[in-house]
Enzyme design. Structure first.
Site, PDB file in Angstrom:
ATOM      1  N   SER A  32      -5.701  45.819  -8.742  1.00 19.37           N
ATOM      2  CA  SER A  32      -5.250  46.554  -7.561  1.00 19.37           C
ATOM      3  C   SER A  32      -5.854  47.941  -7.405  1.00 19.37           C
ATOM      4  CB  SER A  32      -3.719  46.679  -7.572  1.00 19.37           C
ATOM      5  OG  SER A  32      -3.274  47.374  -8.724  1.00 19.37           O
TER       6      SER A  32
ATOM      7  N   ASP B 247       2.134  55.922  -5.606  1.00 15.75           N
ATOM      8  CA  ASP B 247       3.347  55.152  -5.839  1.00 15.75           C
ATOM      9  C   ASP B 247       3.656  55.162  -7.335  1.00 15.75           C
ATOM     10  OD1 ASP B 247       1.661  53.296  -7.029  1.00 15.75           O
ATOM     11  OD2 ASP B 247       1.805  51.818  -5.422  1.00 15.75           O
TER      12      ASP B 247
ATOM     13  N   HIS C 197      -0.064  53.746  -8.932  1.00 15.04           N
ATOM     14  CA  HIS C 197      -1.404  54.049  -8.465  1.00 15.04           C
ATOM     15  C   HIS C 197      -1.571  55.512  -8.069  1.00 15.04           C
ATOM     16  CE1 HIS C 197      -0.514  49.769  -7.555  1.00 15.04           C
ATOM     17  NE2 HIS C 197      -1.701  49.594  -8.114  1.00 15.04           N
TER      18      HIS C 197
END
Length: 374
Positions: free
Chosen positions: A57, A349, A352
């Site tokens: 991600s 978040d 990340h």
């Protein structure tokens, strides 16, 4: 990096591995590149045709959007500071693959290969095959129902065939061999597979599992070489224990860094670095540049000294409460609680970093290793 709730068990001494010298060098490099928009200056007669990306991600710009998985970021507040809005990037804005392509002077953004809007011109200059929640261990992607690293290689093969059909084998060979390849994964192997499922831990201790995953990483790099890749940068793991969610899970009432996780991340990085060294010395990979890109200490510098880089908050993320939210837990209902200015936060978040953090870290790390790519 999509690290779902997990706990590690291992001792760790921060002072033993993070010397004053390392801190100083990292500060110097990051300060030299902070707020710089200039592209890197390549060595004479060197060209970069494209940037191709594999991983999780951290560098997934939207390949998971149409997959039946919770590892997605194609909804607000993700992309709230991005010109195209929520695209599937796990960020408020750009991700490292975008910044790398920009730094190398290739293009501004690296799109997802599975984006229906991707055109031939995008393929010619590089795309990302990364899938949030993937890892080197095949079980990692299988458990999360995302694209495995071997599956990403299959997509790359498909991409090469499309390019060959459009521009011919000779030009395709040049594009592939002169491209930069970024591989960024591994966090989910240790957080999601080893510690959060019963499939590996009963059969492997930490050292044995690290060896197992290092074997998968080695095979991946050899397979990538077999497809024509020659300039490959392999990113290591971040200080997992210092990301907001892991502070919440294992940092105690004061939410300190979860030091056991940092110990494991450091050990994992040593194995990945060893893979690079082994491939250089034992295997014959003519014309190949393999570079280990250490993200651990540069990111830790931002976390430990946020004010030096223009940040105000390093222990919680911008999204929602900032304590745990990521992926489907960072969603439109999180907006009222989210911070107003993500540029003041090291993390977007619970897992990340923010776009601003990426814009500080990525050019600095690439520049440190620039000559090694050529």
């Amino acid at each position: 990096m999509m690290m779902l709730l997990s706990r590690f068990q291992a001792p760790f001494s921060f002072s033993s591995c993070f010397s004053r010298t390392v801190i100083f060098l990292v500060f110097v490099v990051l300060y030299c590149h902070y707020d710089s928009e200039a592209a890197l200056v390549l060595p004479d007669n060197e060209t970069i045709t494209a940037v191709f990306v594999f991983g999780d991600s951290i560098v997934d710009p939207g390949n998971n959007n149409n997959l039946p998985t919770i590892a997605k970021g194609n909804f607000l507040p993700y992309g709230r500071d991005f010109k195209d809005g929520p695209t599937g990037r796990f960020s408020n804005g750009k991700v490292p693959s975008d910044i790398i392509a920009e730094e190398f002077g290739v293009k501004d953004l690296v799109p997802a290969y599975l984006d229906p809007k991707v055109q031939l011109k995008d393929l010619l200059t590089g795309v990302s095959f990364a899938s949030g929640a993937a890892g080197y261990d095949p079980l990692t992607a299988k458990t999360a129902n995302v694209i495995s690293m071997s599956g990403q290689l299959e997509l790359f093969k498909e991409c090469i065939k499309k390019i060959e059909a459009a521009v011919g084998e000779e030009r395709t060979a040049t594009i592939v061999s002169k491209a930069i390849y970024i591989v960024c994964t591994g966090s989910n192997d240790v957080s999601n597979t080893y510690f959060s499922t019963p499939f590996r831990r009963p059969h492997y201790d930490i050292d044995a599992y690290s060896d197992l995953v290092a074997g998968y990483a080695s095979q991946f790099l050899q397979d990538l070489y077999g497809l024509g890749a020659r300039r490959i940068g392999l990113l290591g793991l971040p200080p997992i224990g210092c990301v907001p969610s892991q502070r919440t899970i294992g940092g105690g009432k004061n939410r300190e860094c979860y030091e056991a996780e940092n110990e494991l991340a450091s050990a994992y990085n040593a194995k990945l670095s060893g893979v690079i060294n082994n491939l250089k010395t034992v295997f014959t990979l003519p014309g190949t540049k393999l570079i280990f890109l250490d993200i651990y200490y540069p990111l830790l510098s931002l976390i430990k000294n946020p004010g030096k880089y223009g940040f105000e908050v390093a222990t919680v993320g911008c999204c929602g409460t900032g304590l745990i939210e990521a992926s489907v837990f960072c969603n439109p209902t999180s907006i009222p609680l989210s911070c107003k200015d993500a540029s003041k936060y090291v993390f977007w978040d619970g897992y990340h970093p923010s776009e601003k953090a990426y814009k500080i870290l990525t050019p600095a790390i690439i520049n440190m290793h620039l000559k090694e790519f050529f």
